[in-house]
Design a protein around this motif. Sequence first.
Motif, short mmCIF file in Angstrom:
data_model
loop_
_atom_site.label_atom_id
_atom_site.label_comp_id
_atom_site.label_asym_id
_atom_site.label_seq_id
_atom_site.Cartn_x
_atom_site.Cartn_y
_atom_site.Cartn_z
N HIS A 60 0.80 -1.23 0.00
CA HIS A 60 0.00 0.00 0.00
C HIS A 60 0.84 1.27 0.00
O HIS A 60 0.28 2.36 -0.07
CB HIS A 60 -0.96 0.01 1.20
CG HIS A 60 -0.26 -0.01 2.53
ND1 HIS A 60 0.24 -1.16 3.08
CD2 HIS A 60 0.03 0.98 3.41
CE1 HIS A 60 0.79 -0.89 4.24
NE2 HIS A 60 0.69 0.41 4.47
N PRO B 190 -1.16 5.72 -4.70
CA PRO B 190 -2.38 5.06 -4.22
C PRO B 190 -2.50 5.31 -2.72
O PRO B 190 -1.49 5.32 -2.00
CB PRO B 190 -2.13 3.59 -4.53
CG PRO B 190 -0.64 3.45 -4.58
CD PRO B 190 -0.11 4.77 -5.05
N THR C 239 -5.57 -1.24 -2.50
CA THR C 239 -4.38 -0.74 -3.19
C THR C 239 -3.58 -1.85 -3.88
O THR C 239 -3.32 -1.77 -5.08
CB THR C 239 -3.46 0.01 -2.22
OG1 THR C 239 -3.23 -0.81 -1.06
CG2 THR C 239 -4.11 1.33 -1.78
N THR D 11 -0.25 -2.99 -4.04
CA THR D 11 0.84 -2.43 -4.84
C THR D 11 2.01 -3.39 -5.07
O THR D 11 2.97 -3.01 -5.74
CB THR D 11 1.37 -1.14 -4.19
OG1 THR D 11 1.90 -1.44 -2.89
CG2 THR D 11 0.25 -0.11 -4.07
N VAL E 46 -7.41 0.58 -8.55
CA VAL E 46 -7.89 1.19 -7.32
C VAL E 46 -9.07 2.11 -7.62
O VAL E 46 -9.26 2.55 -8.76
CB VAL E 46 -6.78 1.99 -6.60
CG1 VAL E 46 -5.57 1.12 -6.34
CG2 VAL E 46 -6.37 3.20 -7.43
N CYS F 296 -9.08 6.84 -4.17
CA CYS F 296 -7.89 6.37 -3.45
C CYS F 296 -6.62 6.67 -4.24
O CYS F 296 -5.62 5.94 -4.15
CB CYS F 296 -7.99 4.87 -3.19
SG CYS F 296 -9.32 4.40 -2.07
#
Length: 291
Positions: free
Chosen positions: A70, A94, A147, A149, A156, A160
């Motif tokens: 995240h 994000p 998220t 990531t 997303v 966000c």
Amino acid sequence: MSSTAGLILTCKAAVAWEAGKPLIIQDVEVAPPKTMEVRIKIKYTSLCRTDLYFWESKGQTPLFPRIFGHEAAGVVESLGEGVSDLEVGDHVLPVFTGECGDCRHCRSDVSNMCDLLRINSVRGVMLADGQSRFSINGEPVNHFLGTSTFSEYTVVHSGCVAKINPLAPLDKVCILSCGVSTGLGATLNVAKPERGSSVAVFGLGAVGLAAAEGARIAGASRIIGVDRSSKRFEEAKKFGVTDFVNTSEHDRPIQEVIAEMTNGGVDRSVECTGNIDNMISAFECVHDVCQ
């Protein structure tokens, strides 16, 4: 419009299949964004203790397979229907605490716990249709905090996503999406120390260092770092920490130590560990009358 807009993309992602088991780097299909969603090409992602906490799944509802992550920075690859405030090619972060912009919390000056996009650690799907945008051989893979990531591409909600200056180095600003903004924001926006005041910061990890930096920016004259590792003090000095208290070196409550150091207690304290005992100490180390 991106040449890959509307297409399912195959990319590499670090997938967690079981609690506490090593992540596996493998091919993942990433579906295009739907209404009010954005697909981002992740350029850099960092590791937060929160990722480890949910990967270990101690005390939480296990949700696997899952793509964690995240704290990241990337570039918008494509947009879903209804997204009007972002464009393909925008540099973005994000953000796991999103804002719809319309609910009572988003309209409030004192809260950003959005009714729609507030943190939900047990939701592994997107809001638009209750489905995941990740899959492996047709089987869905769960999202994390909206998220996810740890993937070369992620999808997303547009609420966000924070657009940033394209000149900002993505390998540096990726931590702004969690650790730095959490600590810095808590100090500047919530604690609001006055110039010349004293501040205690409990925990000198990334969040704590950011909290100390916030106190320095605010003009605090004395910033007391509290940690159980003395090795962190030297680094913390770069972020404004003037004094250090090692909790492992005292056999009495740390709040008493700080109160003695400051003639009754500090003006503000920021707790950055999540430990209940530290929370109590952080509360009790603040003086109870105006000085």
